[in-house]
Motif scaffolding. Structure first.
Motif, PDB file in Angstrom:
ATOM      1  N   ARG A   1       0.832  -1.212   0.000  1.00 38.23           N
ATOM      2  CA  ARG A   1       0.000   0.000   0.000  1.00 38.23           C
ATOM      3  C   ARG A   1       0.866   1.261   0.000  1.00 38.23           C
ATOM      4  O   ARG A   1       0.558   2.241  -0.677  1.00 38.23           O
ATOM      5  CB  ARG A   1      -0.930   0.020   1.210  1.00 38.23           C
ATOM      6  N   LEU A   2       1.953   1.248   0.776  1.00 37.16           N
ATOM      7  CA  LEU A   2       2.867   2.390   0.791  1.00 37.16           C
ATOM      8  C   LEU A   2       3.536   2.542  -0.559  1.00 37.16           C
ATOM      9  O   LEU A   2       3.683   3.665  -1.062  1.00 37.16           O
ATOM     10  CB  LEU A   2       3.917   2.239   1.888  1.00 37.16           C
ATOM     11  N   ALA A   3       3.921   1.436  -1.161  1.00 36.83           N
ATOM     12  CA  ALA A   3       4.530   1.489  -2.493  1.00 36.83           C
ATOM     13  C   ALA A   3       3.575   2.136  -3.491  1.00 36.83           C
ATOM     14  O   ALA A   3       3.980   2.981  -4.295  1.00 36.83           O
ATOM     15  CB  ALA A   3       4.921   0.097  -2.952  1.00 36.83           C
ATOM     16  N   ALA A   4       2.315   1.784  -3.423  1.00 37.37           N
ATOM     17  CA  ALA A   4       1.324   2.374  -4.324  1.00 37.37           C
ATOM     18  C   ALA A   4       1.143   3.865  -4.035  1.00 37.37           C
ATOM     19  O   ALA A   4       1.061   4.672  -4.963  1.00 37.37           O
ATOM     20  CB  ALA A   4      -0.006   1.645  -4.192  1.00 37.37           C
ATOM     21  N   LEU A   5       1.106   4.236  -2.771  1.00 36.39           N
ATOM     22  CA  LEU A   5       0.953   5.650  -2.422  1.00 36.39           C
ATOM     23  C   LEU A   5       2.146   6.488  -2.899  1.00 36.39           C
ATOM     24  O   LEU A   5       1.978   7.626  -3.333  1.00 36.39           O
ATOM     25  CB  LEU A   5       0.804   5.818  -0.906  1.00 36.39           C
ATOM     26  N   LEU A   6       3.339   5.929  -2.789  1.00 40.88           N
ATOM     27  CA  LEU A   6       4.547   6.643  -3.191  1.00 40.88           C
ATOM     28  C   LEU A   6       4.887   6.432  -4.662  1.00 40.88           C
ATOM     29  O   LEU A   6       5.860   6.998  -5.158  1.00 40.88           O
ATOM     30  CB  LEU A   6       5.738   6.193  -2.335  1.00 40.88           C
ATOM     31  N   GLN A   7       4.058   5.648  -5.345  1.00 42.99           N
ATOM     32  CA  GLN A   7       4.269   5.298  -6.753  1.00 42.99           C
ATOM     33  C   GLN A   7       5.669   4.730  -6.965  1.00 42.99           C
ATOM     34  O   GLN A   7       6.423   5.159  -7.824  1.00 42.99           O
ATOM     35  CB  GLN A   7       4.019   6.519  -7.648  1.00 42.99           C
ATOM     36  N   ARG A   8       5.992   3.749  -6.139  1.00 42.47           N
ATOM     37  CA  ARG A   8       7.279   3.057  -6.200  1.00 42.47           C
ATOM     38  C   ARG A   8       7.008   1.574  -6.433  1.00 42.47           C
ATOM     39  O   ARG A   8       5.920   1.082  -6.134  1.00 42.47           O
ATOM     40  CB  ARG A   8       8.026   3.198  -4.875  1.00 42.47           C
ATOM     41  N   PRO A   9       8.012   0.857  -6.915  1.00 42.61           N
ATOM     42  CA  PRO A   9       7.822  -0.598  -7.045  1.00 42.61           C
ATOM     43  C   PRO A   9       7.711  -1.237  -5.655  1.00 42.61           C
ATOM     44  O   PRO A   9       8.251  -0.714  -4.679  1.00 42.61           O
ATOM     45  CB  PRO A   9       9.089  -1.064  -7.775  1.00 42.61           C
ATOM     46  N   THR A  10       7.026  -2.350  -5.593  1.00 42.25           N
ATOM     47  CA  THR A  10       6.825  -2.996  -4.291  1.00 42.25           C
ATOM     48  C   THR A  10       8.132  -3.462  -3.678  1.00 42.25           C
ATOM     49  O   THR A  10       8.225  -3.598  -2.462  1.00 42.25           O
ATOM     50  CB  THR A  10       5.865  -4.197  -4.411  1.00 42.25           C
ATOM     51  N   THR A  11       9.152  -3.679  -4.491  1.00 34.30           N
ATOM     52  CA  THR A  11      10.455  -4.088  -3.943  1.00 34.30           C
ATOM     53  C   THR A  11      11.105  -2.967  -3.141  1.00 34.30           C
ATOM     54  O   THR A  11      11.989  -3.223  -2.334  1.00 34.30           O
ATOM     55  CB  THR A  11      11.405  -4.532  -5.067  1.00 34.30           C
ATOM     56  N   ALA A  12      10.671  -1.732  -3.331  1.00 36.16           N
ATOM     57  CA  ALA A  12      11.251  -0.604  -2.599  1.00 36.16           C
ATOM     58  C   ALA A  12      10.834  -0.608  -1.132  1.00 36.16           C
ATOM     59  O   ALA A  12      11.505   0.000  -0.301  1.00 36.16           O
ATOM     60  CB  ALA A  12      10.833   0.714  -3.251  1.00 36.16           C
TER      61      ALA A  12
ATOM     62  N   LEU B   1      13.258   2.965   6.138  1.00 37.00           N
ATOM     63  CA  LEU B   1      12.271   3.962   5.713  1.00 37.00           C
ATOM     64  C   LEU B   1      12.949   5.163   5.073  1.00 37.00           C
ATOM     65  O   LEU B   1      12.449   5.727   4.101  1.00 37.00           O
ATOM     66  CB  LEU B   1      11.423   4.406   6.909  1.00 37.00           C
ATOM     67  N   SER B   2      14.104   5.563   5.581  1.00 40.18           N
ATOM     68  CA  SER B   2      14.800   6.734   5.031  1.00 40.18           C
ATOM     69  C   SER B   2      15.279   6.503   3.601  1.00 40.18           C
ATOM     70  O   SER B   2      15.522   7.463   2.878  1.00 40.18           O
ATOM     71  CB  SER B   2      15.982   7.118   5.925  1.00 40.18           C
ATOM     72  N   GLU B   3      15.388   5.258   3.175  1.00 35.84           N
ATOM     73  CA  GLU B   3      15.831   4.953   1.814  1.00 35.84           C
ATOM     74  C   GLU B   3      14.759   5.231   0.774  1.00 35.84           C
ATOM     75  O   GLU B   3      15.078   5.417  -0.402  1.00 35.84           O
ATOM     76  CB  GLU B   3      16.266   3.489   1.702  1.00 35.84           C
ATOM     77  N   ILE B   4      13.502   5.258   1.181  1.00 37.56           N
ATOM     78  CA  ILE B   4      12.441   5.449   0.172  1.00 37.56           C
ATOM     79  C   ILE B   4      11.801   6.823   0.223  1.00 37.56           C
ATOM     80  O   ILE B   4      11.117   7.198  -0.709  1.00 37.56           O
ATOM     81  CB  ILE B   4      11.345   4.370   0.315  1.00 37.56           C
ATOM     82  N   LEU B   5      12.054   7.566   1.287  1.00 34.33           N
ATOM     83  CA  LEU B   5      11.507   8.919   1.384  1.00 34.33           C
ATOM     84  C   LEU B   5      12.529   9.934   0.908  1.00 34.33           C
ATOM     85  O   LEU B   5      13.734   9.714   1.042  1.00 34.33           O
ATOM     86  CB  LEU B   5      11.090   9.231   2.821  1.00 34.33           C
ATOM     87  N   PRO B   6      12.079  11.056   0.373  1.00 29.03           N
ATOM     88  CA  PRO B   6      13.006  12.096  -0.058  1.00 29.03           C
ATOM     89  C   PRO B   6      13.822  12.605   1.149  1.00 29.03           C
ATOM     90  O   PRO B   6      13.370  12.549   2.297  1.00 29.03           O
ATOM     91  CB  PRO B   6      12.119  13.208  -0.594  1.00 29.03           C
ATOM     92  N   ASP B   7      15.020  13.105   0.885  1.00 31.60           N
ATOM     93  CA  ASP B   7      15.916  13.574   1.930  1.00 31.60           C
ATOM     94  C   ASP B   7      15.316  14.708   2.761  1.00 31.60           C
ATOM     95  O   ASP B   7      15.573  14.815   3.946  1.00 31.60           O
ATOM     96  CB  ASP B   7      17.251  14.030   1.360  1.00 31.60           C
ATOM     97  N   ASP B   8      14.496  15.551   2.146  1.00 28.23           N
ATOM     98  CA  ASP B   8      13.922  16.681   2.895  1.00 28.23           C
ATOM     99  C   ASP B   8      12.897  16.242   3.946  1.00 28.23           C
ATOM    100  O   ASP B   8      12.534  16.995   4.837  1.00 28.23           O
ATOM    101  CB  ASP B   8      13.330  17.719   1.960  1.00 28.23           C
ATOM    102  N   GLU B   9      12.427  14.993   3.871  1.00 26.11           N
ATOM    103  CA  GLU B   9      11.490  14.479   4.881  1.00 26.11           C
ATOM    104  C   GLU B   9      12.170  14.292   6.238  1.00 26.11           C
ATOM    105  O   GLU B   9      11.528  14.308   7.274  1.00 26.11           O
ATOM    106  CB  GLU B   9      10.893  13.146   4.432  1.00 26.11           C
ATOM    107  N   PHE B  10      13.488  14.070   6.251  1.00 29.61           N
ATOM    108  CA  PHE B  10      14.219  13.809   7.471  1.00 29.61           C
ATOM    109  C   PHE B  10      15.037  15.014   7.933  1.00 29.61           C
ATOM    110  O   PHE B  10      15.797  14.931   8.858  1.00 29.61           O
ATOM    111  CB  PHE B  10      15.139  12.584   7.307  1.00 29.61           C
ATOM    112  N   SER B  11      14.865  16.145   7.295  1.00 32.80           N
ATOM    113  CA  SER B  11      15.617  17.354   7.681  1.00 32.80           C
ATOM    114  C   SER B  11      14.974  18.065   8.839  1.00 32.80           C
ATOM    115  O   SER B  11      13.839  18.024   9.101  1.00 32.80           O
ATOM    116  CB  SER B  11      15.707  18.315   6.508  1.00 32.80           C
TER     117      SER B  11
END
Length: 101
Positions: A73-84, A91-101
């Motif tokens: 479901r998260l993969a679909a929301l982020l429009q990423r492949p399910t392997t991501a 979690l930090s590997e799939i979110l943009p860097d500015d999310e953790f700033s």
């Protein structure tokens, strides 16, 4: 002597009784723990069902922010492949860097 034989039998019976009592106590504690585990599992399932009904996606992460299970479901929301969002991915590997700033 008769009294030593009786004393030996009494000690043997008492030791057997004590051993049986210990086994029953252990059995009782094991059953008590199993009942607590069933209750916790039931509460977890109810909580997850409630969260899943209200939220678009529910993540289960460990202390290092890694997925405990895949989350399509998260993969679909982020429009990423399910392997991501497979188990073990941070979690930090799939979110943009500015999310953790």
């Amino acid at each position: 002597p008769f009294y030593l034989t009786c004393f030996g039998i009494i000690c043997h019976v008492r030791a057997g009784w004590q051993q049986e009592r210990n086994r029953r106590d252990n059995w009782y504690h094991i059953k008590e723990i199993q009942a607590q585990e069933r209750e916790l599992e039931h509460r977890f399932k109810v909580s997850m069902a409630l969260l899943c009904s209200f939220c678009d996606c529910v993540l289960r992460l460990d202390g290092d922010m890694r997925f405990l299970e895949s989350c399509p479901r998260l993969a679909a929301l982020l429009q990423r492949p399910t392997t991501a969002v497979e188990r073990g991915v941070n979690l930090s590997e799939i979110l943009p860097d500015d999310e953790f700033s």
